[in-house]
Scaffold this motif. Structure first.
Motif, PDB file in Angstrom:
ATOM      1  N   GLN A   1       0.806  -1.214   0.000  1.00 23.78           N
ATOM      2  CA  GLN A   1       0.000   0.000   0.000  1.00 23.78           C
ATOM      3  C   GLN A   1       0.846   1.273   0.000  1.00 23.78           C
ATOM      4  O   GLN A   1       0.575   2.185  -0.772  1.00 23.78           O
ATOM      5  N   ASN A   2       1.861   1.321   0.826  1.00 24.34           N
ATOM      6  CA  ASN A   2       2.611   2.568   1.007  1.00 24.34           C
ATOM      7  C   ASN A   2       3.803   2.725   0.070  1.00 24.34           C
ATOM      8  O   ASN A   2       3.968   3.764  -0.555  1.00 24.34           O
ATOM      9  N   GLN A   3       4.650   1.708  -0.025  1.00 20.68           N
ATOM     10  CA  GLN A   3       5.852   1.826  -0.845  1.00 20.68           C
ATOM     11  C   GLN A   3       5.575   1.608  -2.331  1.00 20.68           C
ATOM     12  O   GLN A   3       6.190   2.237  -3.181  1.00 20.68           O
ATOM     13  N   LEU A   4       4.658   0.687  -2.633  1.00 16.16           N
ATOM     14  CA  LEU A   4       4.318   0.444  -4.041  1.00 16.16           C
ATOM     15  C   LEU A   4       3.139   1.307  -4.489  1.00 16.16           C
ATOM     16  O   LEU A   4       2.733   1.255  -5.636  1.00 16.16           O
ATOM     17  N   ASN A   5       2.593   2.082  -3.551  1.00 14.96           N
ATOM     18  CA  ASN A   5       1.507   3.018  -3.820  1.00 14.96           C
ATOM     19  C   ASN A   5       0.275   2.347  -4.436  1.00 14.96           C
ATOM     20  O   ASN A   5      -0.317   2.859  -5.376  1.00 14.96           O
ATOM     21  N   GLN A   6      -0.091   1.204  -3.888  1.00 11.94           N
ATOM     22  CA  GLN A   6      -1.260   0.459  -4.356  1.00 11.94           C
ATOM     23  C   GLN A   6      -2.329   0.504  -3.266  1.00 11.94           C
ATOM     24  O   GLN A   6      -2.242  -0.206  -2.274  1.00 11.94           O
ATOM     25  N   LYS A   7      -3.317   1.350  -3.437  1.00 12.98           N
ATOM     26  CA  LYS A   7      -4.334   1.542  -2.402  1.00 12.98           C
ATOM     27  C   LYS A   7      -5.406   0.459  -2.437  1.00 12.98           C
ATOM     28  O   LYS A   7      -5.957   0.100  -1.408  1.00 12.98           O
ATOM     29  N   LYS A   8      -5.716  -0.057  -3.612  1.00 16.04           N
ATOM     30  CA  LYS A   8      -6.728  -1.110  -3.737  1.00 16.04           C
ATOM     31  C   LYS A   8      -6.010  -2.446  -3.920  1.00 16.04           C
ATOM     32  O   LYS A   8      -5.265  -2.622  -4.878  1.00 16.04           O
ATOM     33  N   ILE A   9      -6.264  -3.370  -3.004  1.00 16.22           N
ATOM     34  CA  ILE A   9      -5.594  -4.675  -3.022  1.00 16.22           C
ATOM     35  C   ILE A   9      -6.654  -5.756  -2.992  1.00 16.22           C
ATOM     36  O   ILE A   9      -7.621  -5.665  -2.225  1.00 16.22           O
ATOM     37  N   SER A  10      -6.483  -6.788  -3.807  1.00 12.94           N
ATOM     38  CA  SER A  10      -7.421  -7.913  -3.798  1.00 12.94           C
ATOM     39  C   SER A  10      -6.662  -9.234  -3.849  1.00 12.94           C
ATOM     40  O   SER A  10      -5.486  -9.283  -4.212  1.00 12.94           O
ATOM     41  N   LEU A  11      -7.363 -10.298  -3.460  1.00 12.74           N
ATOM     42  CA  LEU A  11      -6.767 -11.632  -3.444  1.00 12.74           C
ATOM     43  C   LEU A  11      -7.868 -12.671  -3.305  1.00 12.74           C
ATOM     44  O   LEU A  11      -9.022 -12.327  -3.047  1.00 12.74           O
ATOM     45  N   LYS A  12      -7.496 -13.925  -3.484  1.00  8.65           N
ATOM     46  CA  LYS A  12      -8.401 -15.049  -3.215  1.00  8.65           C
ATOM     47  C   LYS A  12      -7.787 -15.871  -2.102  1.00  8.65           C
ATOM     48  O   LYS A  12      -6.571 -16.048  -2.037  1.00  8.65           O
ATOM     49  N   VAL A  13      -8.649 -16.398  -1.229  1.00  2.18           N
ATOM     50  CA  VAL A  13      -8.201 -17.224  -0.125  1.00  2.18           C
ATOM     51  C   VAL A  13      -9.181 -18.376   0.051  1.00  2.18           C
ATOM     52  O   VAL A  13     -10.392 -18.190  -0.080  1.00  2.18           O
ATOM     53  N   ASN A  14      -8.658 -19.558   0.316  1.00  2.01           N
ATOM     54  CA  ASN A  14      -9.483 -20.739   0.527  1.00  2.01           C
ATOM     55  C   ASN A  14     -10.381 -20.512   1.740  1.00  2.01           C
ATOM     56  O   ASN A  14      -9.915 -20.050   2.781  1.00  2.01           O
ATOM     57  N   VAL A  15     -11.656 -20.860   1.600  1.00  2.31           N
ATOM     58  CA  VAL A  15     -12.620 -20.637   2.684  1.00  2.31           C
ATOM     59  C   VAL A  15     -12.257 -21.415   3.947  1.00  2.31           C
ATOM     60  O   VAL A  15     -12.710 -21.072   5.043  1.00  2.31           O
ATOM     61  N   ASN A  16     -11.432 -22.439   3.828  1.00  7.14           N
ATOM     62  CA  ASN A  16     -11.016 -23.232   4.985  1.00  7.14           C
ATOM     63  C   ASN A  16      -9.749 -22.703   5.650  1.00  7.14           C
ATOM     64  O   ASN A  16      -9.349 -23.214   6.696  1.00  7.14           O
ATOM     65  N   ASN A  17      -9.117 -21.695   5.067  1.00  9.39           N
ATOM     66  CA  ASN A  17      -7.882 -21.142   5.614  1.00  9.39           C
ATOM     67  C   ASN A  17      -8.239 -20.040   6.625  1.00  9.39           C
ATOM     68  O   ASN A  17      -8.059 -18.851   6.377  1.00  9.39           O
ATOM     69  N   ILE A  18      -8.732 -20.469   7.770  1.00  9.25           N
ATOM     70  CA  ILE A  18      -9.231 -19.548   8.794  1.00  9.25           C
ATOM     71  C   ILE A  18      -8.138 -18.596   9.276  1.00  9.25           C
ATOM     72  O   ILE A  18      -8.387 -17.402   9.486  1.00  9.25           O
ATOM     73  N   PHE A  19      -6.915 -19.104   9.450  1.00 14.34           N
ATOM     74  CA  PHE A  19      -5.807 -18.253   9.903  1.00 14.34           C
ATOM     75  C   PHE A  19      -5.609 -17.079   8.937  1.00 14.34           C
ATOM     76  O   PHE A  19      -5.524 -15.925   9.359  1.00 14.34           O
ATOM     77  N   ALA A  20      -5.541 -17.380   7.638  1.00 18.31           N
ATOM     78  CA  ALA A  20      -5.330 -16.319   6.641  1.00 18.31           C
ATOM     79  C   ALA A  20      -6.528 -15.372   6.584  1.00 18.31           C
ATOM     80  O   ALA A  20      -6.350 -14.146   6.525  1.00 18.31           O
ATOM     81  N   ILE A  21      -7.738 -15.912   6.620  1.00 18.42           N
ATOM     82  CA  ILE A  21      -8.936 -15.068   6.560  1.00 18.42           C
ATOM     83  C   ILE A  21      -8.947 -14.092   7.736  1.00 18.42           C
ATOM     84  O   ILE A  21      -9.198 -12.891   7.555  1.00 18.42           O
ATOM     85  N   ASN A  22      -8.654 -14.588   8.933  1.00 17.57           N
ATOM     86  CA  ASN A  22      -8.620 -13.708  10.103  1.00 17.57           C
ATOM     87  C   ASN A  22      -7.533 -12.644   9.976  1.00 17.57           C
ATOM     88  O   ASN A  22      -7.740 -11.489  10.354  1.00 17.57           O
ATOM     89  N   PHE A  23      -6.387 -13.028   9.428  1.00 14.38           N
ATOM     90  CA  PHE A  23      -5.317 -12.052   9.192  1.00 14.38           C
ATOM     91  C   PHE A  23      -5.805 -10.949   8.256  1.00 14.38           C
ATOM     92  O   PHE A  23      -5.622  -9.756   8.532  1.00 14.38           O
ATOM     93  N   TYR A  24      -6.440 -11.339   7.151  1.00 11.43           N
ATOM     94  CA  TYR A  24      -6.900 -10.337   6.186  1.00 11.43           C
ATOM     95  C   TYR A  24      -7.980  -9.441   6.784  1.00 11.43           C
ATOM     96  O   TYR A  24      -8.003  -8.235   6.522  1.00 11.43           O
ATOM     97  N   PHE A  25      -8.876 -10.015   7.604  1.00 11.79           N
ATOM     98  CA  PHE A  25      -9.864  -9.177   8.289  1.00 11.79           C
ATOM     99  C   PHE A  25      -9.165  -8.129   9.158  1.00 11.79           C
ATOM    100  O   PHE A  25      -9.547  -6.964   9.166  1.00 11.79           O
ATOM    101  N   LYS A  26      -8.120  -8.540   9.889  1.00 10.10           N
ATOM    102  CA  LYS A  26      -7.377  -7.600  10.742  1.00 10.10           C
ATOM    103  C   LYS A  26      -6.705  -6.510   9.910  1.00 10.10           C
ATOM    104  O   LYS A  26      -6.473  -5.401  10.394  1.00 10.10           O
TER     105      LYS A  26
END
Length: 140
Positions: A97-122
């Motif tokens: 976001q800051n160094q590469l100046n990319q304000k809009k970020i998107s990705l796909k995550v497996n619905v079963n990857n709870i650790f990653a989903i919680n990280f992205y929510f944070k």
């Protein structure tokens, strides 16, 4: 962690780090890990938006990104198992976001990857859609 450095990915850096990246990816994704052809695949603005993270010259994390319409799309974000849980994921998202100046970020995550989903929510990502077994998440 002693001396963390972010380094924009170049073709030379990709080739010299390829075995390390594949090993980290296998640790993170198991049977869904990328092979050499996945890392070498051409993506729009891949070399401008992708990077590795080094600790005293050792690659400890990487992020492969491309440009999709208005978003910076994260194809892969992986941290070496010995460096997880130390805030490096936060630093990597903030770097995009800051160094590469990319304000809009998107990705796909497996619905079963709870650790990653919680990280992205944070990190203020929101679920945009669901397709098969993957959420598309966006940070705007």
């Amino acid at each position: 962690m002693e001396r963390i450095e972010f380094e924009i990915l170049t073709n030379d850096l990709l080739e010299s780090s390829l075995n390390d990246l594949i090993l980290m990816d296998k640790q993170a994704f198991g049977i869904e890990a990328w092979g050499k052809e996945n890392f070498r695949y051409h993506l729009p603005y891949k070399y401008e938006l992708s990077f590795v993270v080094k600790n005293d010259e050792k690659v400890i994390a990487f992020c492969i990104n491309s440009k999709k319409v208005e978003d910076c799309y994260i194809h892969r974000i992986v941290i070496d198992k010995d460096y997880r849980g130390k805030g490096l994921g936060n630093e990597m998202i903030n770097y995009i976001q800051n160094q590469l100046n990319q304000k809009k970020i998107s990705l796909k995550v497996n619905v079963n990857n709870i650790f990653a989903i919680n990280f992205y929510f944070k990190m203020n990502f929101k679920i945009d859609s669901i397709q098969n077994e993957y959420y598309t998440m966006k940070r705007i």
